[in-house]
Scaffold this active site. Sequence first.
Site, mmCIF file in Angstrom:
data_model
loop_
_atom_site.group_PDB
_atom_site.id
_atom_site.type_symbol
_atom_site.label_atom_id
_atom_site.label_comp_id
_atom_site.label_asym_id
_atom_site.label_seq_id
_atom_site.Cartn_x
_atom_site.Cartn_y
_atom_site.Cartn_z
ATOM 1 N N THR A 409 0.851 -1.183 0.000
ATOM 2 C CA THR A 409 0.000 0.000 0.000
ATOM 3 C C THR A 409 0.883 1.226 0.000
ATOM 4 O O THR A 409 2.058 1.156 0.340
ATOM 5 C CB THR A 409 -0.876 -0.024 1.273
ATOM 6 O OG1 THR A 409 -1.624 -1.236 1.292
ATOM 7 C CG2 THR A 409 -1.819 1.151 1.360
ATOM 8 N N GLY A 492 -1.246 -3.976 5.173
ATOM 9 C CA GLY A 492 -2.149 -5.063 5.530
ATOM 10 C C GLY A 492 -2.685 -4.939 6.941
ATOM 11 O O GLY A 492 -3.087 -3.866 7.398
#
Length: 600
Positions: A409, A492
Amino acid sequence: MKKLFRAALLGSLIVTHLPATADEAMSETQAALGGGGRPVGEAYSRSPVYGANGMVATAHPLASQAALDVMKAGGSALDGAIAANAALGLMEPTGNGIGGDIFIILWDPKTQKLYGYNGSGRSPMKRSLDELKRKIQAMRDSGRLGDEFKGIPPLGSLPVTVPGTVDGWFATHERFGKLPMSEVLAPAVRYANEGFPVSPVIAYYFERNRQGFLRNEGQVEELENARALWFQDGIAPAAGEIFKNPDLGKTLTVLGEDGRDAFYKGELAKTMADYMTRIGGDMSYEDLAAHEGEWVKPGHVNYKGYDVYELPPNGQGYAALQMLNILENVDLAQWPRGSAEVFHYMVEAKRLAFEDVAAYYADPAFGDQPLEELLTKEYGKARFALIDADKAQAQFGPGEPKLEGEGDTTYLTVADKDGMMVSLIQSNYRGMGSGLVPDGLGFMLQDRGELFSLDPEHPNAYEPGKRPFHTIIPAFVMKDGEPLMSFGLMGGSMQPQGHVQILVNIIDYGMNVQEAGDAARFNHDGGSQPTGIHRDPLGTIYVEAGVSTETIQALEAMGHKVEVDTSGVRFGGYQAIMRSPDGVYAGATEMRKDGTVTAW
């Protein structure tokens, strides 16, 4: 508030845990030489960056600079955030891109309000759960899917959901942007066409992804486009190598000129739909045309005088708020920050909160969830009562309030001279995404649908047109009704527990905004999962090298499983901007990523 800002920025000597010795933290070839010293603050950290007219913190220095340039040209913090995100999709495709989803929390100084945007996409409308199960079984029968993958496969077309990022850009820009979108996207277009040097950590993740695609190539219907774009001759881009992506430059140019609908109803949508038809995928033109994101109200709890905001499910942000409600029932500051007691309470709070994540967090449009009850102080106190101060519980279950996987991310935060602050997170989920690159568009489609459950009775069960459980979460902190800090920590299931560790570092232990991110972290992995594929109930605490041997041994004596991980990979990537009452910003990023803070 002013007192906290000064304490948090100038540093504190309260923290007693120290970084690892040089030979623990460095490679063998560097073991004879340790780090230098610092005249102020903690030896493991560096100074926050200060600025008054604008600030950007991202995972790549060139993306930070692009956002700052846009703001200097008259753009708002939201313009800067979109410029940075577009640049990161080019420069850090290992963590994000316009094939993925986006979540935003934004403080608007004009209305004196905090806004939330859920830019997550939905599953294909024409594919049922039974059909999905049949396709997964066919992959197993043909040997394309190994036994280690228990649910929806992580690669190929089956986990693809509609990309929500572009919609999120344009929806928020319409409300809070100042410059034309063509100008906002111009820096990313220029870098895509002219090239940029690849940075070291991103080069590391390129190679990890190359190896992952190679190992699991059978899951992906078509991998040649990805190879041609990023892995020519089977080689990943190396640090310092000039990389270009003119296909992405063309795509961003079309978006700048023709707007949002080019992606969801126009030429780009048709290209994506035709590509999915060619490879036998299920996402259709109708799925893209039907997409729309959602303005949502951020939820919050008060932790020791500070209002912490997260977005509601289908994301996992409320897990951080649940952890804070649990931890408010104990005075952590009675122990040193690096002590086993502090780690124990934080880990047990995480385990409790994540049992509720697995039981309740899902797309709220597909069922009732006890969200308000999960955030009450009474519920937090009841969950805290389940913690044994002296030992780890073998197993927790979800609570009964009244009516995880590894992800890659990017998180960024931007603030402008007017006081607007943007907390933005964006991702393709696992690795670079599904492996699928629509013909000539220069980006990879996400694999977020892997996080659906295949159990039809689960709130997060796969259904057509449904948003999957999401890991990516931006965060925001207010104090006495004023904006204090925009921050996030990617990675995550690390994200909620990372948010809490940052806040404990600052609020309970007086660390400055930079030290709070550089301090050694833990990542607890295990327990129940929203996919229904559960793990060891006790789980494992992974800790960085800065956690002392004494603390590790004490945790093990309490019954915890502990492993030391010196890679930095498990522990996410942090960015933050803190605002003083008189409008001065202090920003932080960290050593685990390539990023930097820029200001003016």
